[in-house]
Design a protein around this motif. Structure first.
Motif, short mmCIF file in Angstrom:
data_model
loop_
_atom_site.label_atom_id
_atom_site.label_comp_id
_atom_site.label_asym_id
_atom_site.label_seq_id
_atom_site.Cartn_x
_atom_site.Cartn_y
_atom_site.Cartn_z
N GLN A 90 3.52 12.04 1.28
CA GLN A 90 2.50 13.07 1.47
C GLN A 90 1.20 12.73 0.75
O GLN A 90 0.63 13.55 0.05
CB GLN A 90 3.03 14.44 1.06
CG GLN A 90 4.22 14.84 1.90
CD GLN A 90 4.70 16.24 1.62
OE1 GLN A 90 4.41 16.82 0.60
NE2 GLN A 90 5.46 16.78 2.55
N ALA A 91 0.77 11.50 0.97
CA ALA A 91 -0.51 11.05 0.40
C ALA A 91 -1.18 10.07 1.35
O ALA A 91 -0.56 9.10 1.79
CB ALA A 91 -0.28 10.39 -0.95
N ALA A 92 -2.43 10.34 1.65
CA ALA A 92 -3.23 9.42 2.46
C ALA A 92 -3.74 8.30 1.55
O ALA A 92 -3.90 8.50 0.34
CB ALA A 92 -4.39 10.15 3.10
N PRO A 93 -4.02 7.12 2.11
CA PRO A 93 -4.54 6.03 1.28
C PRO A 93 -5.91 6.36 0.71
O PRO A 93 -6.68 7.14 1.31
CB PRO A 93 -4.63 4.85 2.25
CG PRO A 93 -4.39 5.38 3.60
CD PRO A 93 -3.86 6.76 3.50
N ASP A 94 -6.21 5.78 -0.44
CA ASP A 94 -7.54 5.93 -1.03
C ASP A 94 -8.56 5.20 -0.17
O ASP A 94 -8.24 4.18 0.45
CB ASP A 94 -7.58 5.34 -2.44
CG ASP A 94 -6.76 6.15 -3.44
OD1 ASP A 94 -6.59 7.37 -3.21
OD2 ASP A 94 -6.30 5.58 -4.43
N SER A 95 -9.76 5.70 -0.16
CA SER A 95 -10.84 5.05 0.57
C SER A 95 -11.39 3.89 -0.25
O SER A 95 -11.46 3.98 -1.48
CB SER A 95 -11.96 6.05 0.87
OG SER A 95 -11.48 7.06 1.71
N PRO A 96 -11.81 2.81 0.40
CA PRO A 96 -12.40 1.68 -0.33
C PRO A 96 -13.77 2.04 -0.87
O PRO A 96 -14.43 2.97 -0.39
CB PRO A 96 -12.49 0.58 0.72
CG PRO A 96 -12.58 1.33 2.02
CD PRO A 96 -11.78 2.58 1.84
#
Length: 118
Positions: A90-96
């Motif tokens: 339940q976590a989206a990847p961090d943005s670069p």
């Protein structure tokens, strides 16, 4: 927060939402303060079941056509079925980090300067 609110409302109305997070990431880019130009959307819906990722993106683009034609410059999409979402923890990847615009220009200038002085 006008643009962000519009995105949230349109997506909530268009999809059977299990989870929706719309993050304004404009501050991470070379834009004026308080801009609403760069967003990250995490959306979990049963409506994505059996739908390929490209088609999911197209579904979002259709709903947000007005925003994408105007104020929104970048839209990071993380679209999941409930089962896929559970597998992510339940976590989206961090943005670069942004390296475009003046940030990218400054980084390139520093690299060039180092090369000249080496």
């Amino acid at each position: 927060m006008q643009v962000q609110s519009a995105i949230e409302t349109k997506l909530a109305n268009a999809f059977e939402v299990k989870h929706l997070a719309v993050e304004n990431e404009s501050h991470m880019h070379s834009v004026p303060p308080n801009s609403e130009t760069h967003f990250k959307v995490t959306l979990v819906s049963d409506g994505f079941d059996g739908v390929m990722k490209v088609k999911r993106h197209q579904m979002i683009y259709k709903v947000l056509a007005e925003e994408l034609a105007g104020p929104v410059h970048a839209l990071a999409l993380h679209l999941y079925t409930p089962e896929e979402w559970a597998k992510t923890g339940q976590a989206a990847p961090d943005s670069p980090n942004c390296m475009g615009g003046s940030k990218g220009d400054a980084a390139m200038a520093a690299k060039l300067k180092q090369g000249v002085n080496s």
